[in-house]
Design a protein around this motif. Structure first.
Motif, PDB file in Angstrom:
ATOM      1  N   GLY A  72       0.795  -1.216   0.000  1.00 16.28           N
ATOM      2  CA  GLY A  72       0.000   0.000   0.000  1.00 16.28           C
ATOM      3  C   GLY A  72       0.844   1.290   0.000  1.00 16.28           C
ATOM      4  O   GLY A  72       2.003   1.289  -0.347  1.00 16.28           O
ATOM      5  N   ASN A 106       4.948   7.354  -1.603  1.00 14.84           N
ATOM      6  CA  ASN A 106       4.869   7.569  -3.044  1.00 14.84           C
ATOM      7  C   ASN A 106       5.267   9.019  -3.301  1.00 14.84           C
ATOM      8  O   ASN A 106       4.879   9.909  -2.537  1.00 14.84           O
ATOM      9  N   GLN A 131      10.455   4.437  -9.117  1.00 18.52           N
ATOM     10  CA  GLN A 131      10.208   3.428 -10.176  1.00 18.52           C
ATOM     11  C   GLN A 131      10.895   3.711 -11.504  1.00 18.52           C
ATOM     12  O   GLN A 131      11.416   2.793 -12.124  1.00 18.52           O
ATOM     13  N   ARG A 143       1.786   5.090 -12.895  1.00 16.23           N
ATOM     14  CA  ARG A 143       2.150   5.917 -11.747  1.00 16.23           C
ATOM     15  C   ARG A 143       1.460   7.271 -11.818  1.00 16.23           C
ATOM     16  O   ARG A 143       1.186   7.785 -12.901  1.00 16.23           O
ATOM     17  N   ASP A 167      13.209   3.446  -4.729  1.00 23.33           N
ATOM     18  CA  ASP A 167      13.089   2.220  -5.514  1.00 23.33           C
ATOM     19  C   ASP A 167      13.003   2.567  -7.001  1.00 23.33           C
ATOM     20  O   ASP A 167      12.328   3.533  -7.377  1.00 23.33           O
ATOM     21  N   THR A 201       8.730  -7.934 -12.357  1.00 22.06           N
ATOM     22  CA  THR A 201       8.178  -9.291 -12.339  1.00 22.06           C
ATOM     23  C   THR A 201       6.748  -9.196 -12.830  1.00 22.06           C
ATOM     24  O   THR A 201       5.991  -8.337 -12.359  1.00 22.06           O
TER      25      THR A 201
HETATM   26  C1  LIG Z   1       4.681  -2.449  -2.159  1.00 21.33           C
HETATM   27  S1  LIG Z   1       5.499  -1.292  -3.090  1.00 21.33           S
HETATM   28  C2  LIG Z   1       5.121   0.018  -1.984  1.00 21.33           C
HETATM   29  C3  LIG Z   1       5.685   1.345  -2.331  1.00 21.33           C
HETATM   30  C4  LIG Z   1       4.755   2.398  -2.796  1.00 21.33           C
HETATM   31  N1  LIG Z   1       3.380   2.083  -2.709  1.00 21.33           N
HETATM   32  C5  LIG Z   1       5.041   2.707  -4.226  1.00 21.33           C
HETATM   33  O1  LIG Z   1       4.467   2.076  -5.095  1.00 21.33           O
HETATM   34  O2  LIG Z   1       5.838   3.610  -4.444  1.00 21.33           O
HETATM   35  C6  LIG Z   1       7.226  -1.611  -2.852  1.00 21.33           C
HETATM   36  C7  LIG Z   1       8.071  -1.678  -4.103  1.00 21.33           C
HETATM   37  O3  LIG Z   1       7.927  -2.913  -4.742  1.00 21.33           O
HETATM   38  C8  LIG Z   1       8.320  -2.772  -6.095  1.00 21.33           C
HETATM   39  N2  LIG Z   1       7.397  -3.582  -6.925  1.00 21.33           N
HETATM   40  C9  LIG Z   1       6.079  -3.734  -6.757  1.00 21.33           C
HETATM   41  N3  LIG Z   1       5.590  -4.589  -7.702  1.00 21.33           N
HETATM   42  C10 LIG Z   1       6.639  -4.966  -8.465  1.00 21.33           C
HETATM   43  C11 LIG Z   1       6.789  -5.829  -9.616  1.00 21.33           C
HETATM   44  N4  LIG Z   1       5.747  -6.466 -10.149  1.00 21.33           N
HETATM   45  N5  LIG Z   1       8.037  -5.994 -10.126  1.00 21.33           N
HETATM   46  C12 LIG Z   1       9.095  -5.373  -9.593  1.00 21.33           C
HETATM   47  N6  LIG Z   1       9.010  -4.532  -8.530  1.00 21.33           N
HETATM   48  C13 LIG Z   1       7.813  -4.337  -7.974  1.00 21.33           C
HETATM   49  C14 LIG Z   1       8.255  -1.303  -6.437  1.00 21.33           C
HETATM   50  O4  LIG Z   1       9.533  -0.809  -6.727  1.00 21.33           O
HETATM   51  C15 LIG Z   1       7.728  -0.683  -5.167  1.00 21.33           C
HETATM   52  O5  LIG Z   1       8.312   0.554  -4.892  1.00 21.33           O
END
Ligand SMILES: C[S@@+](CC[C@H](N)C(=O)[O-])C[C@H]1O[C@@H](n2cnc3c(N)ncnc32)[C@H](O)[C@@H]1O
Ligand code: SF4
Length: 393
Positions: A72, A106, A131, A143, A167, A201
């Protein structure tokens, strides 16, 4: 336990899950939900407090070394909500003077505007979901922010918090190692002590999975993915942020201590909808039990359960020795520091098979350090799953 791990005091982490987002990104399969109506935060505070109290009654007397608000999108929480949760944690456990308190954010301007409030509440580290640094790609990823907005949020984070990370997702459709090298260099110019770099992924049951199945989303093939991974390792190491975990890079000392709790097989409480925990009732290596816990994922159903039972647990399994040992291997070998084979042996009740280690070492996939730790070598990381499966067999 020797060297790196032994210097670490017994760590206890608390994970708090905030399960809401403003919109659902098409690649994401985390427990995140979009709601039209405003979230009743006082109701969640009440439930978080109850679940913290119930968990602390089960594992009392711990000193909390790390706290992590994950999602989240926790940066949608009011700072007062964050403060109330931190207050509840401090009321039920001792909190280490140097506690690491991270919040995932975010990088929209609205959320960055709350950063000072989070700091006042007790957050001392943020992890921003940047991202990508390309607006077209950000739009494809669904996004809600632009690259400029993300970099502005990074700048605000740098000025407000002692520590910050961000990230990026790579190995995206059509991305070449050359494009990625340029983007990563730009990111490193903005980085502090920590970066998380995840290969995209395609998760089952996401819109990206449907596009992929229909041939409308072409992700890099195995060779390109490998080249992208190698580029990542080279550039980050050259900038002084080598990988300390398969997807995480830091300057020495800048590692995320909360995630190290997971990877080193320590203890953590999971609080909130869909949160996972590992609780030790006694010492699991000398007759105590280690419990794998998980709570109800649906936010409203979690609230109802917590109101009724004081917790939202739907899973509370005692791990067998074999399960504890496999998990220790799976998590620990993600780390560049590797594992202590003696700890594996204490958990499993038998040592790792020396013949299997020797065979993997001959293929250059694992190595043993001077201190006797077993770790995956650089060529071994891209095939980590196979290495772990082989050792655990
Ligand atoms: C649960 S998210 C939470 C962070 C925040 N909600 C965001 O989206 O900025 C944590 C991180 O997992 C990574 N992530 C989520 N889904 C992904 C996917 N399918 N493949 C690679 N990285 C992923 C993203 O880089 C994200 O920042
Ligand atoms: S904002 Fe973060 S948690 Fe929410 S859907 Fe997007 S990637 Fe998932």
């Amino acid at each position: 336990m020797r060297d790196a791990e032994q210097k670490e005091p017994a760590a206890f982490g608390v994970y708090i899950h905030w399960p809401f987002c403003l919109s659902k990104c098409p690649y994401c399969d985390f427990n995140s939900h979009v709601r039209r109506a405003a979230i009743d935060e006082p109701r969640f505070v009440h439930a978080f407090k109850a679940e913290i109290a119930t968990t602390a009654a089960r594992v009392p007397g711990r000193t909390v070394s790390t706290i992590f608000f994950g999602g989240g999108t926790p940066s949608l929480m009011q700072p007062a909500t964050v403060a109330a949760v931190l207050d509840a944690i401090a009321r039920h456990w001792s909190v280490a003077p140097d506690v690491e308190v991270t919040l995932e954010a975010n990088p929209t301007s609205v959320e960055a505007a709350r950063f000072r409030g989070y700091r006042a509440a007790g957050i001392n580290r943020v992890s921003l979901g940047v991202q990508a640094l390309d607006d077209r790609v950000l739009a494809e990823l669904g996004r809600l922010h632009t690259a400029r907005e993300a970099l502005d949020a990074v700048g605000i984070a740098r000025s407000v918090f002692e520590r910050y990370s961000f990230d990026l997702i790579y190995a995206r459709p059509q991305q070449t190692p050359r494009d990625w090298a340029g983007e990563l260099e730009r990111a490193l110019a903005e980085a502090g002590e920590h970066l998380s770099l995840y290969q995209l992924t395609v998760e089952p049951d996401t819109p990206f999975a449907a596009l992929h199945a229909a041939g409308k989303l072409k992700i890099p093939d195995q060779d390109t993915s490998r080249a992208l991974y190698d580029t990542t390792q080279e550039i980050c190491a050259a900038h002084g942020l080598p990988a300390y975990e398969i997807s995480n890079h830091a300057r020495p000392g800048g590692e995320c201590r909360h995630n190290l709790v997971y990877w080193r097989g320590h203890e953590y409480a999971g609080v909130g909808p869909g949160a996972h925990g590992r609780l030790n009732l006694g010492r699991p290596d000398i007759g105590g039990t280690r419990h794998a816990t998980a709570t109800e994922k649906r936010p409203e159903a979690w609230l109802t359960r917590v109101d009724r039972d004081g917790h939202g647990l739907v899973t509370d399994d005692v791990l067998t020795r074999e399960e504890m040992a496999d998990e220790f291997l799976l998590m620990g070998l993600r780390l560049a520091e590797g594992i202590d084979p003696a700890r594996y042996a204490a958990l499993a009740g038998r040592p790792l098979d020396p013949l299997r280690i020797a065979a993997l070492r001959e293929h250059g996939l694992v190595e043993t350090t001077a201190a006797g730790r077993l770790r995956v070598s650089m060529p071994g990381f891209p095939v980590l799953d196979a290495v772990v499966a082989d050792l655990a067999a």
